[in-house]
Motif scaffolding. Sequence first.
Motif, PDB file in Angstrom:
ATOM      1  N   ASP A 217       0.999  -1.088  -0.178  1.00  0.00           N
ATOM      2  CA  ASP A 217      -0.224  -0.321   0.267  1.00  0.00           C
ATOM      3  C   ASP A 217       0.641   1.432  -0.277  1.00  0.00           C
ATOM      4  O   ASP A 217       1.538   1.762   1.267  1.00  0.00           O
ATOM      5  CB  ASP A 217      -1.332   0.946   1.197  1.00  0.00           C
ATOM      6  CG  ASP A 217      -2.296   1.106   0.722  1.00  0.00           C
ATOM      7  OD1 ASP A 217      -1.598   2.644   0.996  1.00  0.00           O
ATOM      8  OD2 ASP A 217      -2.957   0.828   1.681  1.00  0.00           O
ATOM      9  N   ALA A 218       0.718   2.239  -1.055  1.00  0.00           N
ATOM     10  CA  ALA A 218       1.746   3.008  -1.416  1.00  0.00           C
ATOM     11  C   ALA A 218       1.521   4.334   0.194  1.00  0.00           C
ATOM     12  O   ALA A 218       2.303   5.067   0.369  1.00  0.00           O
ATOM     13  CB  ALA A 218       0.839   4.285  -2.795  1.00  0.00           C
TER      14      ALA A 218
ATOM     15  N   VAL B 260       2.724  -1.467   8.225  1.00  0.00           N
ATOM     16  CA  VAL B 260       2.264  -3.002   8.061  1.00  0.00           C
ATOM     17  C   VAL B 260       2.425  -3.507   9.149  1.00  0.00           C
ATOM     18  O   VAL B 260       1.677  -4.263   9.609  1.00  0.00           O
ATOM     19  CB  VAL B 260       2.966  -3.144   6.801  1.00  0.00           C
ATOM     20  CG1 VAL B 260       2.637  -5.025   6.603  1.00  0.00           C
ATOM     21  CG2 VAL B 260       2.794  -2.772   5.995  1.00  0.00           C
ATOM     22  N   LEU B 261       3.483  -3.953  10.003  1.00  0.00           N
ATOM     23  CA  LEU B 261       4.559  -4.666  10.803  1.00  0.00           C
ATOM     24  C   LEU B 261       3.378  -3.607  11.720  1.00  0.00           C
ATOM     25  O   LEU B 261       2.898  -5.075  13.053  1.00  0.00           O
ATOM     26  CB  LEU B 261       5.982  -4.195  11.297  1.00  0.00           C
ATOM     27  CG  LEU B 261       6.509  -5.112  12.732  1.00  0.00           C
ATOM     28  CD1 LEU B 261       6.303  -6.844  12.147  1.00  0.00           C
ATOM     29  CD2 LEU B 261       7.672  -4.193  12.397  1.00  0.00           C
ATOM     30  N   ARG B 262       2.797  -2.677  12.497  1.00  0.00           N
ATOM     31  CA  ARG B 262       2.046  -2.567  13.772  1.00  0.00           C
ATOM     32  C   ARG B 262       0.802  -3.357  13.452  1.00  0.00           C
ATOM     33  O   ARG B 262       0.195  -3.842  14.735  1.00  0.00           O
ATOM     34  CB  ARG B 262       1.796  -1.153  13.250  1.00  0.00           C
ATOM     35  CG  ARG B 262       1.254  -0.576  14.946  1.00  0.00           C
ATOM     36  CD  ARG B 262       0.694   1.318  15.077  1.00  0.00           C
ATOM     37  NE  ARG B 262       0.968   1.555  13.894  1.00  0.00           N
ATOM     38  CZ  ARG B 262      -0.664   1.538  13.466  1.00  0.00           C
ATOM     39  NH1 ARG B 262      -1.582   1.393  14.570  1.00  0.00           N
ATOM     40  NH2 ARG B 262      -1.703   2.351  12.490  1.00  0.00           N
TER      41      ARG B 262
ATOM     42  N   VAL C 161      -3.019  -5.815  -5.560  1.00  0.00           N
ATOM     43  CA  VAL C 161      -2.166  -5.569  -5.222  1.00  0.00           C
ATOM     44  C   VAL C 161      -1.591  -6.250  -5.465  1.00  0.00           C
ATOM     45  O   VAL C 161       0.203  -6.698  -5.490  1.00  0.00           O
ATOM     46  CB  VAL C 161      -1.895  -4.671  -4.320  1.00  0.00           C
ATOM     47  CG1 VAL C 161      -2.588  -3.552  -3.938  1.00  0.00           C
ATOM     48  CG2 VAL C 161      -1.746  -5.351  -2.645  1.00  0.00           C
ATOM     49  N   GLY C 162      -1.509  -7.804  -6.214  1.00  0.00           N
ATOM     50  CA  GLY C 162      -0.394  -9.085  -6.504  1.00  0.00           C
ATOM     51  C   GLY C 162      -0.250  -9.552  -5.200  1.00  0.00           C
ATOM     52  O   GLY C 162       1.364 -10.329  -4.640  1.00  0.00           O
TER      53      GLY C 162
ATOM     54  N   GLN D 130      -8.409  -3.302   2.162  1.00  0.00           N
ATOM     55  CA  GLN D 130      -8.238  -2.801   1.782  1.00  0.00           C
ATOM     56  C   GLN D 130      -6.198  -3.793   1.800  1.00  0.00           C
ATOM     57  O   GLN D 130      -6.285  -3.756   2.946  1.00  0.00           O
ATOM     58  CB  GLN D 130      -7.045  -1.690   1.564  1.00  0.00           C
ATOM     59  CG  GLN D 130      -5.874  -0.899   0.966  1.00  0.00           C
ATOM     60  CD  GLN D 130      -6.290  -1.361  -0.626  1.00  0.00           C
ATOM     61  OE1 GLN D 130      -6.936  -0.830  -0.962  1.00  0.00           O
ATOM     62  NE2 GLN D 130      -5.374  -1.547  -1.674  1.00  0.00           N
ATOM     63  N   VAL D 131      -5.652  -4.860   0.808  1.00  0.00           N
ATOM     64  CA  VAL D 131      -4.557  -4.633   1.482  1.00  0.00           C
ATOM     65  C   VAL D 131      -3.570  -4.396   1.716  1.00  0.00           C
ATOM     66  O   VAL D 131      -2.985  -3.075   0.349  1.00  0.00           O
ATOM     67  CB  VAL D 131      -4.374  -6.070   0.222  1.00  0.00           C
ATOM     68  CG1 VAL D 131      -2.739  -6.823   0.497  1.00  0.00           C
ATOM     69  CG2 VAL D 131      -5.296  -7.528  -0.093  1.00  0.00           C
ATOM     70  N   ILE D 132      -2.966  -4.187   2.724  1.00  0.00           N
ATOM     71  CA  ILE D 132      -1.574  -3.049   3.043  1.00  0.00           C
ATOM     72  C   ILE D 132      -0.224  -4.500   2.484  1.00  0.00           C
ATOM     73  O   ILE D 132       0.770  -3.717   2.361  1.00  0.00           O
ATOM     74  CB  ILE D 132      -1.817  -2.535   4.284  1.00  0.00           C
ATOM     75  CG1 ILE D 132      -1.518  -3.212   5.594  1.00  0.00           C
ATOM     76  CG2 ILE D 132      -3.212  -2.362   4.278  1.00  0.00           C
ATOM     77  CD1 ILE D 132      -1.962  -3.236   6.937  1.00  0.00           C
TER      78      ILE D 132
END
Length: 641
Positions: free
Chosen positions: A354-355, A362-364, A433-434, A457-459
């Motif tokens: 995710d831009a 992401v880790l959080r 987003v692949g 949403q995939v992050i």
Amino acid sequence: MSRRQWVTGKWAVPALSGILIVASFLLERAIGGTANPTLAPQWWFDAGVHATHTAGSFLLSDLLMLAAAVVAGHGILAKALRALGARVVGIDLLVSIAAIGAVLIGNFWEAAAVTFLFSVGHALEAATLNKTRSALAELVAVAPDTAIVMRDGEQQEIPAGQVRMGEIVLVKNGAKVPVDGPVVSGTGAIDEASITGESIPVEKSKSDQVFAGTVSRGGFLQVLATGIGADTTLARIIHRVEEAQDAKAATQSFIDRFSRWYTPAVMILALVAGLVTGDVVLALTLLVIACPGALVISIPVAIVAGIGRAARNGILIKGGEFLETSAKISAVAVDKTGTLTEGRPQLTDVVVLDATMDRADVLRWAAAAEAGSEHPLARPILETAREEGVGPDGVPGDVTPVPGKGIVSDIEGRRVLIGNGPLLEQYGVLDDVGAADTARALAAAGRTPMIVAVDQQVIGVIAVADRMREDASEMVARLHAAGVRKVVMLTGDTRLVAEAVGKATGIDEIHASLLPEDKLDAVAKLQREGHVVAMVGDGVNDAPALATANIGVAMGAAGSAVAVETADIALMGDNLLKLPQAIGLAKRTVSVMRQNILLALATVVVLLAGVFAGGVTMSLGMLVHEASVLVVILNAMRLLR
């Protein structure tokens, strides 16, 4: 052996009987049978029951020989009568009848020789059986006698059995550890050979677990007593080995049933032979030489030796039945995590998709979702998040595990998914987003990927990897060498990860993405194919498969009371090579059992042929019989090497 042991121990009766036999021979030689007074009443000879001497020749030497038979035979007769009281016709009854019959026909030498040799055989059996139980004796010997504890601010040396739960125990260089528990302070090297069978000392520091009966080889430790007395790992091992050595194998149960019919059959055979031939000596000789002593002891002595040898190597086998079954294992099913791998996964990748977010974001989100998960893969995510300062402060509002797919968490009113592609599909999250391609690439590299999505949403994708055990491939090779035809991996991980591990270890067959019930089905399928299956797992997620398998094997069972008590085979250490070693030992033990049965039966057949052909007397038959018993025991003792 001390004089007191000779006088009061198992050798007292055969020693006294032997002295009387020697005295009888010396007296007869000294007086030549001419000047000795007659000691028998005239009715003895009038009845014609004396077969070995003429009237007037019942000498003092005969009385000594009779006394030798009584000394050696009274215990045998007592055991025979006790067995009859329990409705058991045993070997002791055969010997008792033969000895009494020999006395009645005046054959005192044969009566004395048979009872003397039988009592010597009993003493030797007891001595050698004690030797086969040496591993259990060694375990008992390593139990510590004393402990140094901190009480009232001072060091006090007390008996190990008086240590209280929760006390601090001091372990100094060269001392035995008296309790189970974690190290609270200090460092040291501990020799854990008595528990795990590994001879190389293990370094211990704060929070590491130590076990009673292990020995400090350097350093100084303070240990919190969490396992004392009968609750220590050592005590459980001793109890389990003791029970296992007394447990019967299927073959032994058959031999026991066989001997219950065989012994009365021998008595009938002897009676018929005596009536048909009119030869009382032949009938009595048949009673002696057909004793199934070597056959009866052939199985238990091998089981005791085999289980004892395994215990010495840190392998607990629950009993003779499981030892015998282990020799037939043709397929081994292993879990991946914690068995083929070390079971300590590490976070390896955080891929941002995710831009609007970065690695920390992401880790959080991933760590916040995993904070309420009990899955083993949650730990490395949470540890890394805390190290990087993005660890969760609290716990999720709601956590829903989705078996085989991942988890769904409620974080600050937002839905967070962490898992695989099917989890996204189930909750209608579009992968634009692949993420699936990224997950496949990570899995192909032997890592376990997890897709992270917040709301719809995939992050990103995170991945963890568990390091392969160095001896995993060697274990597979040794299992094949031990006669195992198929080694199968059963894992809940993705196929790509499983295939990477399988390729590196030489696994024959891979089953991936399995739920616990799927593992059970896989084991049952192997059994339907005709395999005897051993399942190696952690005993929790794998419980259904472990229960279904013919043999359930627990890895790293030291300190786990449940594993020691419930597993068919418990490998006390984390050494994978113990598994093929256990199977190899089981095969050798069963081979010894078969050799012993063949030897025992061959001895009886040869002696029977010798009796009917002539030349085999009662004393010679008993000598060969006892020799066969000793050969059977010594053959089993080879397992202790």
